[in-house]
Design an enzyme around this catalytic site. Structure first.
Site, PDB file in Angstrom:
ATOM      1  N   ASP A 152       0.855  -1.191   0.000  1.00 27.81           N
ATOM      2  CA  ASP A 152       0.000   0.000   0.000  1.00 27.81           C
ATOM      3  C   ASP A 152       0.890   1.240   0.000  1.00 27.81           C
ATOM      4  OD1 ASP A 152       0.969   0.010   2.641  1.00 27.81           O
ATOM      5  OD2 ASP A 152      -0.825  -1.002   3.360  1.00 27.81           O
ATOM      6  N   ASP A 169       1.316   4.861   1.607  1.00 30.17           N
ATOM      7  CA  ASP A 169       0.868   5.773   2.661  1.00 30.17           C
ATOM      8  C   ASP A 169       1.432   7.156   2.423  1.00 30.17           C
ATOM      9  OD1 ASP A 169      -0.618   3.898   4.230  1.00 30.17           O
ATOM     10  OD2 ASP A 169       1.295   2.987   4.760  1.00 30.17           O
ATOM     11  N   ASP A 225       8.495   3.404  13.719  1.00 32.33           N
ATOM     12  CA  ASP A 225       9.122   2.315  14.467  1.00 32.33           C
ATOM     13  C   ASP A 225      10.602   2.072  14.119  1.00 32.33           C
ATOM     14  OD1 ASP A 225       8.212   1.374  12.014  1.00 32.33           O
ATOM     15  OD2 ASP A 225       6.988  -0.247  12.834  1.00 32.33           O
TER      16      ASP A 225
HETATM   17  P1  ATP Z   1       3.571  -3.225   5.114  1.00 32.40           P
HETATM   18  O1  ATP Z   1       2.582  -2.303   4.474  1.00 32.40           O
HETATM   19  O2  ATP Z   1       4.478  -3.911   4.163  1.00 32.40           O
HETATM   20  O3  ATP Z   1       2.951  -4.131   6.084  1.00 32.40           O
HETATM   21  P2  ATP Z   1       4.467  -0.838   6.427  1.00 32.40           P
HETATM   22  O4  ATP Z   1       5.785  -0.470   7.032  1.00 32.40           O
HETATM   23  O5  ATP Z   1       3.990   0.006   5.309  1.00 32.40           O
HETATM   24  O6  ATP Z   1       4.576  -2.353   6.003  1.00 32.40           O
HETATM   25  P3  ATP Z   1       2.032  -0.074   7.698  1.00 32.40           P
HETATM   26  O7  ATP Z   1       1.284  -0.760   8.778  1.00 32.40           O
HETATM   27  O8  ATP Z   1       1.413   0.093   6.372  1.00 32.40           O
HETATM   28  O9  ATP Z   1       3.409  -0.864   7.571  1.00 32.40           O
HETATM   29  O10 ATP Z   1       2.468   1.341   8.302  1.00 32.40           O
HETATM   30  C1  ATP Z   1       2.986   2.415   7.522  1.00 32.40           C
HETATM   31  C2  ATP Z   1       4.080   3.127   8.301  1.00 32.40           C
HETATM   32  O11 ATP Z   1       3.553   3.631   9.532  1.00 32.40           O
HETATM   33  C3  ATP Z   1       5.261   2.262   8.730  1.00 32.40           C
HETATM   34  O12 ATP Z   1       6.212   2.138   7.710  1.00 32.40           O
HETATM   35  C4  ATP Z   1       5.788   3.007   9.928  1.00 32.40           C
HETATM   36  O13 ATP Z   1       6.549   4.129   9.555  1.00 32.40           O
HETATM   37  C5  ATP Z   1       4.513   3.523  10.582  1.00 32.40           C
HETATM   38  N1  ATP Z   1       3.989   2.575  11.586  1.00 32.40           N
HETATM   39  C6  ATP Z   1       3.072   1.599  11.404  1.00 32.40           C
HETATM   40  N2  ATP Z   1       2.818   0.937  12.529  1.00 32.40           N
HETATM   41  C7  ATP Z   1       3.585   1.516  13.486  1.00 32.40           C
HETATM   42  C8  ATP Z   1       3.756   1.295  14.878  1.00 32.40           C
HETATM   43  N3  ATP Z   1       3.087   0.332  15.499  1.00 32.40           N
HETATM   44  N4  ATP Z   1       4.633   2.081  15.531  1.00 32.40           N
HETATM   45  C9  ATP Z   1       5.301   3.068  14.887  1.00 32.40           C
HETATM   46  N5  ATP Z   1       5.178   3.318  13.596  1.00 32.40           N
HETATM   47  C10 ATP Z   1       4.335   2.561  12.888  1.00 32.40           C
HETATM   48 MG    MG Z   2       2.185  -0.102   4.340  1.00 32.43          MG
END
Ligand code: ATP
Ligand code: MG
Length: 379
Positions: A51, A53, A125
């Site tokens: 996705d 963001d 994170d």
């Molecule tokens: P994926 O989409 O592949 O699962 P992602 O890193 O994009 O991985 P998302 O859940 O889509 O994960 O979150 C987008 C962003 O938001 C992350 O890259 C991170 O910067 C932040 N984020 C998400 N969850 C947390 C958390 N629990 N604590 C801190 N930052 C977070």
């Molecule tokens: Mg993501």
């Protein structure tokens, strides 16, 4: 904190058109706006992002006003979803400051204070997840050494790992997932914390963990994630009744293969597999007092599920379907010609058959003839 800027031009076709539209609209309205997080990380690693963001200086209400088809969501923090069609939306988050209000356990209760880009970085994170991409200038903005970590395939926490895991223990399972997904190395500090702080997961709501579990296992590397959760002692805090066996292994590998082939997958199957052994054990105990197999099966199923949803919950419809799959096993094992047609038309037949097939190929080789029977019956 000093930002490093690096020019990177991603191939246009790798970027999501809807995300670019959203960025453009917000930018034209005079706000700062970037692609952020997992999509930037994945693009740099040559992976297809799940996705896209977006992070911006615009407040949620301001974003909402810019898009006719958008909605404000979220309680703990407000976000905007810009809708494109029934299945597609782009999530837009306003920069937030790292000032968090925590409960005694250290867990975040509220962190909805808006902030600047530099503040938004430090509430994320891991370094690899804190890169921002300016789509107009084709520039990555890196405050924390995320680019270096991506090159080295290293997962380092932003700030002190112990504290950041206490704030939000879900970061522990995210660390494990990214380690496997990216074939990256966890920092020594993170590893130590995982071993020592696994029990923090009990602070997270079972409903949130359900969503996280789908992300853990509905992908192309679910079995490896399972092994790593086991290794770090996290698994018992998600599925205390689950112990690795060949059935679980084959089912997870099968799920990954299905995803690779674009076939549908459902958490019903996953949970049914994870809890099957526990359900069987409970069934045998209950059976000593209960004559009816049917009633004993039902009771065992309900008890195992009741215990499970204290850790990772599941919607009611899911547990009902799971029980259907379990109850159908005995009927499929029987191979009674009288019921063949009826069973073939049962809406749960397909899943129950897949379940039986995997059992016969793993923990129950004696079921091969039953599996063959139903393979032929479908022709
Ligand atoms: P994926 O989409 O592949 O699962 P992602 O890193 O994009 O991985 P998302 O859940 O889509 O994960 O979150 C987008 C962003 O938001 C992350 O890259 C991170 O910067 C932040 N984020 C998400 N969850 C947390 C958390 N629990 N604590 C801190 N930052 C977070
Ligand atoms: Mg993501």
């Amino acid at each position: 904190m000093q930002a490093v800027y690096q020019s990177v031009k991603f191939e246009q076709k790798l970027l999501d058109k809807n995300a670019l539209k959203v960025v453009k609209t917000i930018s034209n309205a005079g706000f700062e706006v970037y692609l952020v997080g997992g999509c930037v990380r994945d693009l740099l690693l040559g992976l297809k992002p799940k996705d896209f963001d977006i992070a911006t200086s615009a407040k949620p209400e301001e974003v909402h006003k810019l898009f006719k088809r958008s909605r404000l969501i979220g309680r703990r923090f407000r976000l905007v979803h810009v809708l494109f069609d029934a299945r597609n939306f782009i999530e837009v988050a306003t920069f937030r400051s790292g000032t968090v209000k925590t409960a005694q356990s250290g867990i975040i209760r509220r962190d909805n204070c808006y902030g600047t880009l530099a503040q938004d970085v430090v509430r994320r994170d891991f370094n690899i997840n804190a890169l921002y991409y300016d789509t107009q200038n084709h520039q990555i903005i890196d405050y924390v050494g995320g680019l270096k970590d991506i090159n080295n395939k290293a997962i380092n926490m932003i700030g002190e790992a112990k504290k950041r895991f206490e704030e939000d223990p879900v970061r522990m399972i995210r660390a494990v997932r990214f380690q496997v997904k990216l074939d990256a190395k966890l920092s020594a500090e993170i590893k130590t914390c995982l071993h020592n702080q696994a029990q923090l997961l009990s602070h997270i709501s079972p409903a949130r963990l359900f969503e996280e579990c789908i992300k853990l296992f509905h992908n192309e590397y679910g079995f490896e994630v399972f092994c790593q959760l086991e290794h770090y002692g996290l698994l018992p805090h998600l599925f205390e009744q689950t112990e690795r066996n060949d059935f679980i292994k084959k089912a997870l590998l099968n799920t990954s293969a299905r995803i690779q082939q674009n076939k549908p997958v459902t958490p019903v199957f996953l949970f049914a597999v994870f809890l099957w052994q526990a359900q069987n054990q409970r069934f045998l105990q209950i059976k000593q007092k209960q004559k009816s197999n049917n009633l004993a099966m039902r009771q065992a199923s309900e008890e195992v599920i009741r215990k499970q949803i204290k850790q990772v919950s599941m919607p009611k419809w899911l547990s009902f379907r799971m029980i259907d799959i379990w109850m159908l096993q005995a009927k499929l094992e029987e191979k009674n010609p009288k019921y063949t047609e009826k069973l073939l038309h049962n809406p749960r037949f397909r899943m129950a058959y897949d379940f039986l097939l995997l059992r016969s190929k793993s923990i129950n080789p004696e079921l091969k003839s039953a599996a063959d029977f139903w393979t032929k019956a479908q022709r």
